[in-house]
Design an enzyme around this catalytic site. Structure first.
Site, short mmCIF file in Angstrom:
data_model
loop_
_atom_site.label_atom_id
_atom_site.label_comp_id
_atom_site.label_asym_id
_atom_site.label_seq_id
_atom_site.Cartn_x
_atom_site.Cartn_y
_atom_site.Cartn_z
N ASP A 20 0.81 -1.12 -0.05
CA ASP A 20 0.12 0.09 0.01
C ASP A 20 0.88 1.35 0.22
O ASP A 20 2.00 1.33 0.47
CB ASP A 20 -1.02 0.09 1.18
CG ASP A 20 -1.96 1.02 1.18
OD1 ASP A 20 -2.33 1.58 -0.03
OD2 ASP A 20 -2.76 1.01 2.22
N ASN A 68 -11.06 -2.68 -4.97
CA ASN A 68 -10.31 -1.65 -5.98
C ASN A 68 -11.11 -1.18 -7.30
O ASN A 68 -10.63 -0.23 -8.00
CB ASN A 68 -8.90 -2.03 -6.05
CG ASN A 68 -8.33 -2.02 -5.05
OD1 ASN A 68 -7.21 -2.82 -4.59
ND2 ASN A 68 -8.22 -0.86 -4.34
N ARG A 71 -12.09 2.51 -8.04
CA ARG A 71 -11.24 3.60 -8.34
C ARG A 71 -11.68 4.04 -9.72
O ARG A 71 -12.42 3.37 -10.43
CB ARG A 71 -9.87 2.87 -8.45
CG ARG A 71 -9.53 2.57 -6.64
CD ARG A 71 -8.09 2.47 -6.88
NE ARG A 71 -7.81 1.79 -5.47
CZ ARG A 71 -6.42 2.20 -4.83
NH1 ARG A 71 -5.49 2.53 -5.68
NH2 ARG A 71 -6.29 1.84 -3.53
N GLU A 204 0.86 -12.68 13.14
CA GLU A 204 1.26 -11.52 13.67
C GLU A 204 1.44 -10.19 12.73
O GLU A 204 1.61 -10.48 11.43
CB GLU A 204 2.92 -11.81 14.08
CG GLU A 204 3.14 -12.76 15.15
CD GLU A 204 2.26 -12.37 16.42
OE1 GLU A 204 2.61 -11.30 16.74
OE2 GLU A 204 1.91 -13.33 17.13
#
Ligand code: IPE
Ligand code: IPE
Ligand code: MG
Length: 241
Positions: A20, A68, A71, A204
């Site tokens: 990102d 997305n 967009r 994690e």
């Protein structure tokens, strides 16, 4: 960090990246957002090299989400063409490095046929490679993946009591993909954005301010260093065993 700072016996088996910050990287330089996507290619290839260098088995990268499509049309169009070209440009070197390329996501009518063909060619070319599996999440949504799995179960006529976690897992896009050990998201956004919901259950999570086009293998090693400093409990307690 460098590989020598890491415990190479405890490298995560599966690392997933939310790539990102491309748009912001470009805007800050007075460039078009799409230039940021283009600059992300080097980040991806360097991350793959870093992952290979330390023996990561599975690397999954988020390239285009089911959201997305919202967009602007031009950016979506660019991303389709760019991803097709990237596969063409990079498949041979990835193949030579022993990378198996796979895709996760919906193959629906919105994905250009030519891109689907390139994907199939990459899958076929690299199917027998085993050094590392790189899964490109494309037109991917975590909720869509779970819905698709449940649909497949229903289509098989599976009884309610046979709907188990194992049964759902067997119907995910890649049933052989292990759970994610470490998820890294760049660009200072602290969210999952519908990425790998099932597979992230006990991952994690590491977040970095670095924008994706600036991300290099050293940042991956930093994230793994942080991962190795964490204590994973999976709901149990640390009883020193
Ligand atoms: C990630 O970068 C690439 C895709 C989502 C395809 P962004 O395009 O989301 O970049 P920012 O978040 O707007 O900076
Ligand atoms: C997530 O990034 C999707 C990809 C990196 C492909 P987004 O930029 O689309 O996520 P949001 O909209 O900020 O949550
Ligand atoms: Mg973004």
């Amino acid at each position: 960090m460098t590989p020598s700072d890491l415990d190479l016996a405890r490298v995560p088996e599966h690392v997933a990246c939310v790539m990102d910050g491309n748009g912001r990287w470009a805007t800050r330089r007075g460039l078009k957002r799409t230039d940021g996507h283009a600059a992300g290619e080097e980040a991806l290839l360097d991350t793959i090299e870093g992952a290979l260098a330390i023996g990561i088995q599975w690397l999954t990268v988020y390239a285009f989400s089911t959201e997305n499509w919202r967009r602007p049309k031009d950016e979506v169009k660019f991303l389709m063409q760019f991803n097709e070209n990237l596969l063409l440009r990079r498949r041979d070197e990835l193949h030579e490095r022993g990378v198996r390329i796979r895709f996760a996501g919906r193959r629906d009518w919105r994905v250009p046929k030519r891109l689907l063909r390139r994907m199939d060619e990459c899958i076929e070319l690299t199917a027998r490679n085993r050094v590392m599996t790189v899964t490109i999440a494309f037109n991917y949504g975590g909720r869509a993946e779970i819905v698709d799995a449940v649909r497949a179960l229903v289509a098989e006529g599976v009884n309610a009591e046979k709907v188990t976690e194992a049964a759902i897992r067997r119907h995910l896009y890649d049933p052989t993909m292990p759970d994610v050990d470490l998820m890294v998201r760049t660009s200072g956004e602290y969210r999952i954005s519908n990425f790998l919901l099932w597979e992230l259950a006990y991952s994690e999570l590491v977040f970095t301010e670095t924008l994706w086009p600036d991300f290099r293998r050293e940042h991956l090693f930093d994230a793994i260093g942080e991962y190795q400093a964490r204590e994973r409990r999976f709901g149990g307690i640390d009883d020193g065993k």
